[in-house]
Design a protein around this motif. Structure first.
Motif, PDB file in Angstrom:
ATOM      1  N   ILE A   1       0.837  -1.208   0.000  1.00  0.00           N
ATOM      2  CA  ILE A   1       0.000   0.000   0.000  1.00  0.00           C
ATOM      3  C   ILE A   1       0.868   1.253   0.000  1.00  0.00           C
ATOM      4  O   ILE A   1       0.634   2.188  -0.764  1.00  0.00           O
ATOM      5  CB  ILE A   1      -0.971  -0.012   1.198  1.00  0.00           C
ATOM      6  CG1 ILE A   1      -2.024  -1.104   0.993  1.00  0.00           C
ATOM      7  CG2 ILE A   1      -1.626   1.347   1.386  1.00  0.00           C
ATOM      8  CD1 ILE A   1      -2.885  -1.371   2.212  1.00  0.00           C
ATOM      9  N   ILE A   2       1.889   1.262   0.845  1.00  0.00           N
ATOM     10  CA  ILE A   2       2.768   2.429   0.935  1.00  0.00           C
ATOM     11  C   ILE A   2       3.509   2.645  -0.381  1.00  0.00           C
ATOM     12  O   ILE A   2       3.596   3.769  -0.890  1.00  0.00           O
ATOM     13  CB  ILE A   2       3.753   2.272   2.114  1.00  0.00           C
ATOM     14  CG1 ILE A   2       2.978   2.303   3.435  1.00  0.00           C
ATOM     15  CG2 ILE A   2       4.827   3.351   2.084  1.00  0.00           C
ATOM     16  CD1 ILE A   2       3.780   1.840   4.627  1.00  0.00           C
ATOM     17  N   LEU A   3       4.030   1.569  -0.961  1.00  0.00           N
ATOM     18  CA  LEU A   3       4.746   1.703  -2.228  1.00  0.00           C
ATOM     19  C   LEU A   3       3.828   2.186  -3.341  1.00  0.00           C
ATOM     20  O   LEU A   3       4.209   3.031  -4.149  1.00  0.00           O
ATOM     21  CB  LEU A   3       5.401   0.380  -2.620  1.00  0.00           C
ATOM     22  CG  LEU A   3       6.693   0.049  -1.879  1.00  0.00           C
ATOM     23  CD1 LEU A   3       7.102  -1.395  -2.123  1.00  0.00           C
ATOM     24  CD2 LEU A   3       7.813   0.986  -2.293  1.00  0.00           C
ATOM     25  N   MET A   4       2.603   1.664  -3.401  1.00  0.00           N
ATOM     26  CA  MET A   4       1.663   2.084  -4.440  1.00  0.00           C
ATOM     27  C   MET A   4       1.289   3.555  -4.291  1.00  0.00           C
ATOM     28  O   MET A   4       1.094   4.252  -5.283  1.00  0.00           O
ATOM     29  CB  MET A   4       0.409   1.204  -4.401  1.00  0.00           C
ATOM     30  CG  MET A   4       0.672  -0.198  -4.939  1.00  0.00           C
ATOM     31  SD  MET A   4      -0.665  -1.386  -4.678  1.00  0.00           S
ATOM     32  CE  MET A   4      -2.076  -0.535  -5.333  1.00  0.00           C
ATOM     33  N   GLU A   5       1.213   4.035  -3.054  1.00  0.00           N
ATOM     34  CA  GLU A   5       0.876   5.444  -2.823  1.00  0.00           C
ATOM     35  C   GLU A   5       2.044   6.377  -3.121  1.00  0.00           C
ATOM     36  O   GLU A   5       1.835   7.487  -3.589  1.00  0.00           O
ATOM     37  CB  GLU A   5       0.436   5.639  -1.371  1.00  0.00           C
ATOM     38  CG  GLU A   5      -0.931   5.081  -1.065  1.00  0.00           C
ATOM     39  CD  GLU A   5      -1.323   5.250   0.398  1.00  0.00           C
ATOM     40  OE1 GLU A   5      -0.505   5.743   1.203  1.00  0.00           O
ATOM     41  OE2 GLU A   5      -2.450   4.870   0.731  1.00  0.00           O
ATOM     42  N   GLU A   6       3.254   5.946  -2.856  1.00  0.00           N
ATOM     43  CA  GLU A   6       4.398   6.850  -2.930  1.00  0.00           C
ATOM     44  C   GLU A   6       5.249   6.736  -4.187  1.00  0.00           C
ATOM     45  O   GLU A   6       6.011   7.647  -4.496  1.00  0.00           O
ATOM     46  CB  GLU A   6       5.280   6.664  -1.693  1.00  0.00           C
ATOM     47  CG  GLU A   6       4.549   7.060  -0.421  1.00  0.00           C
ATOM     48  CD  GLU A   6       5.476   7.327   0.735  1.00  0.00           C
ATOM     49  OE1 GLU A   6       6.693   7.498   0.523  1.00  0.00           O
ATOM     50  OE2 GLU A   6       4.968   7.380   1.863  1.00  0.00           O
ATOM     51  N   VAL A   7       5.135   5.625  -4.901  1.00  0.00           N
ATOM     52  CA  VAL A   7       5.976   5.427  -6.078  1.00  0.00           C
ATOM     53  C   VAL A   7       5.093   5.190  -7.306  1.00  0.00           C
ATOM     54  O   VAL A   7       4.455   4.145  -7.415  1.00  0.00           O
ATOM     55  CB  VAL A   7       6.948   4.238  -5.882  1.00  0.00           C
ATOM     56  CG1 VAL A   7       7.854   4.096  -7.085  1.00  0.00           C
ATOM     57  CG2 VAL A   7       7.770   4.404  -4.606  1.00  0.00           C
ATOM     58  N   PRO A   8       5.055   6.154  -8.214  1.00  0.00           N
ATOM     59  CA  PRO A   8       4.244   5.997  -9.422  1.00  0.00           C
ATOM     60  C   PRO A   8       4.689   4.773 -10.232  1.00  0.00           C
ATOM     61  O   PRO A   8       5.881   4.541 -10.410  1.00  0.00           O
ATOM     62  CB  PRO A   8       4.512   7.279 -10.211  1.00  0.00           C
ATOM     63  CG  PRO A   8       5.056   8.247  -9.224  1.00  0.00           C
ATOM     64  CD  PRO A   8       5.761   7.436  -8.179  1.00  0.00           C
ATOM     65  N   GLY A   9       3.719   3.996 -10.675  1.00  0.00           N
ATOM     66  CA  GLY A   9       4.020   2.830 -11.498  1.00  0.00           C
ATOM     67  C   GLY A   9       4.002   1.513 -10.760  1.00  0.00           C
ATOM     68  O   GLY A   9       3.975   0.450 -11.371  1.00  0.00           O
ATOM     69  N   VAL A  10       4.020   1.557  -9.430  1.00  0.00           N
ATOM     70  CA  VAL A  10       3.972   0.315  -8.648  1.00  0.00           C
ATOM     71  C   VAL A  10       2.530  -0.170  -8.596  1.00  0.00           C
ATOM     72  O   VAL A  10       1.630   0.576  -8.213  1.00  0.00           O
ATOM     73  CB  VAL A  10       4.523   0.518  -7.216  1.00  0.00           C
ATOM     74  CG1 VAL A  10       4.285  -0.719  -6.366  1.00  0.00           C
ATOM     75  CG2 VAL A  10       6.001   0.859  -7.260  1.00  0.00           C
ATOM     76  N   ILE A  11       2.320  -1.423  -8.998  1.00  0.00           N
ATOM     77  CA  ILE A  11       0.970  -1.997  -8.955  1.00  0.00           C
ATOM     78  C   ILE A  11       0.837  -3.120  -7.934  1.00  0.00           C
ATOM     79  O   ILE A  11      -0.252  -3.428  -7.492  1.00  0.00           O
ATOM     80  CB  ILE A  11       0.503  -2.483 -10.345  1.00  0.00           C
ATOM     81  CG1 ILE A  11       1.458  -3.518 -10.912  1.00  0.00           C
ATOM     82  CG2 ILE A  11       0.323  -1.307 -11.288  1.00  0.00           C
ATOM     83  CD1 ILE A  11       0.975  -4.190 -12.188  1.00  0.00           C
ATOM     84  N   ARG A  12       1.976  -3.730  -7.562  1.00  0.00           N
ATOM     85  CA  ARG A  12       1.933  -4.747  -6.506  1.00  0.00           C
ATOM     86  C   ARG A  12       3.338  -5.126  -6.074  1.00  0.00           C
ATOM     87  O   ARG A  12       4.319  -4.749  -6.711  1.00  0.00           O
ATOM     88  CB  ARG A  12       1.133  -5.964  -6.913  1.00  0.00           C
ATOM     89  CG  ARG A  12       1.774  -6.907  -7.874  1.00  0.00           C
ATOM     90  CD  ARG A  12       0.845  -8.109  -8.150  1.00  0.00           C
ATOM     91  NE  ARG A  12       1.436  -8.975  -9.145  1.00  0.00           N
ATOM     92  CZ  ARG A  12       2.183 -10.040  -8.859  1.00  0.00           C
ATOM     93  NH1 ARG A  12       2.432 -10.368  -7.608  1.00  0.00           N
ATOM     94  NH2 ARG A  12       2.695 -10.782  -9.824  1.00  0.00           N
ATOM     95  N   CYS A  13       3.411  -5.886  -4.981  1.00  0.00           N
ATOM     96  CA  CYS A  13       4.676  -6.397  -4.459  1.00  0.00           C
ATOM     97  C   CYS A  13       4.669  -7.914  -4.519  1.00  0.00           C
ATOM     98  O   CYS A  13       3.614  -8.531  -4.390  1.00  0.00           O
ATOM     99  CB  CYS A  13       4.887  -5.953  -3.013  1.00  0.00           C
ATOM    100  SG  CYS A  13       5.150  -4.199  -2.821  1.00  0.00           S
ATOM    101  N   ASP A  14       5.837  -8.481  -4.666  1.00  0.00           N
ATOM    102  CA  ASP A  14       5.990  -9.922  -4.705  1.00  0.00           C
ATOM    103  C   ASP A  14       7.157 -10.301  -3.805  1.00  0.00           C
ATOM    104  O   ASP A  14       8.287  -9.905  -4.048  1.00  0.00           O
ATOM    105  CB  ASP A  14       6.245 -10.372  -6.138  1.00  0.00           C
ATOM    106  CG  ASP A  14       6.339 -11.874  -6.298  1.00  0.00           C
ATOM    107  OD1 ASP A  14       6.834 -12.557  -5.377  1.00  0.00           O
ATOM    108  OD2 ASP A  14       5.923 -12.377  -7.351  1.00  0.00           O
ATOM    109  N   ALA A  15       6.875 -11.075  -2.771  1.00  0.00           N
ATOM    110  CA  ALA A  15       7.925 -11.545  -1.864  1.00  0.00           C
ATOM    111  C   ALA A  15       7.942 -13.069  -1.830  1.00  0.00           C
ATOM    112  O   ALA A  15       8.310 -13.673  -0.825  1.00  0.00           O
ATOM    113  CB  ALA A  15       7.714 -10.970  -0.472  1.00  0.00           C
TER     114      ALA A  15
END
Length: 97
Positions: free
Chosen positions: A60-74
Motif C-alpha cells: 500500500i505504501i509503495l503504491m501510494e508513494e511510487v508511481p508505477g507500482v501496482i503490486r509487491c511480490d515476496a
C-alpha cells in the motif's frame, strides 16, 4: 540505479524501522512491469504474517508513494533480468568497499 529504484528504496527505508523492531527486515530485489520484488529477512523470513505485512503494509505504501507500482511480490520467485540486476548491484557495492 534508476530513479524508480531510488524511490522504492527510499520508501522501504520508511517501513524498515517497524520490521527491524521485530528482528526482521526487507530487501529490495528489483522492479519490473509494475511489480516490486522483495525478500523478507531475519525474523520476517518465514513468518506467518509476512503476506499480510506485504499486502496490507508495504504494498500500500509503495503504491501510494511510487508511481508505477501496482503490486509487491515476496514469494522468492524473481524474473531472470531482475535477479541479474540485483546481483550486479551487490557486486558493485562489494567492489566499492
Amino acid at each position: 540505479m534508476e530513479q524508480i529504484d531510488i524511490q522504492i528504496e527510499q520508501t522501504l527505508d520508511k517501513v524498515r524501522p517497524f520490521l527491524q523492531r521485530e528482528g526482521g527486515d526487507i530487501e529490495y530485489i528489483g522492479f519490473k512491469d509494475g511489480i516490486v520484488y522483495l525478500r523478507m529477512v531475519g525474523a520476517c523470513e518465514g513468518c506467518v504474517y509476512v503476506d499480510a505485512d506485504i499486502k496490507d503494509g508495504v504494498e500500500i505504501i509503495l503504491m501510494e508513494e511510487v508511481p508505477g507500482v501496482i503490486r509487491c511480490d515476496a514469494t522468492g520467485s524473481y524474473p531472470e533480468e531482475v535477479l541479474e540486476a540485483y546481483n550486479n548491484r551487490l557486486q558493485e557495492k562489494k567492489e566499492s568497499k
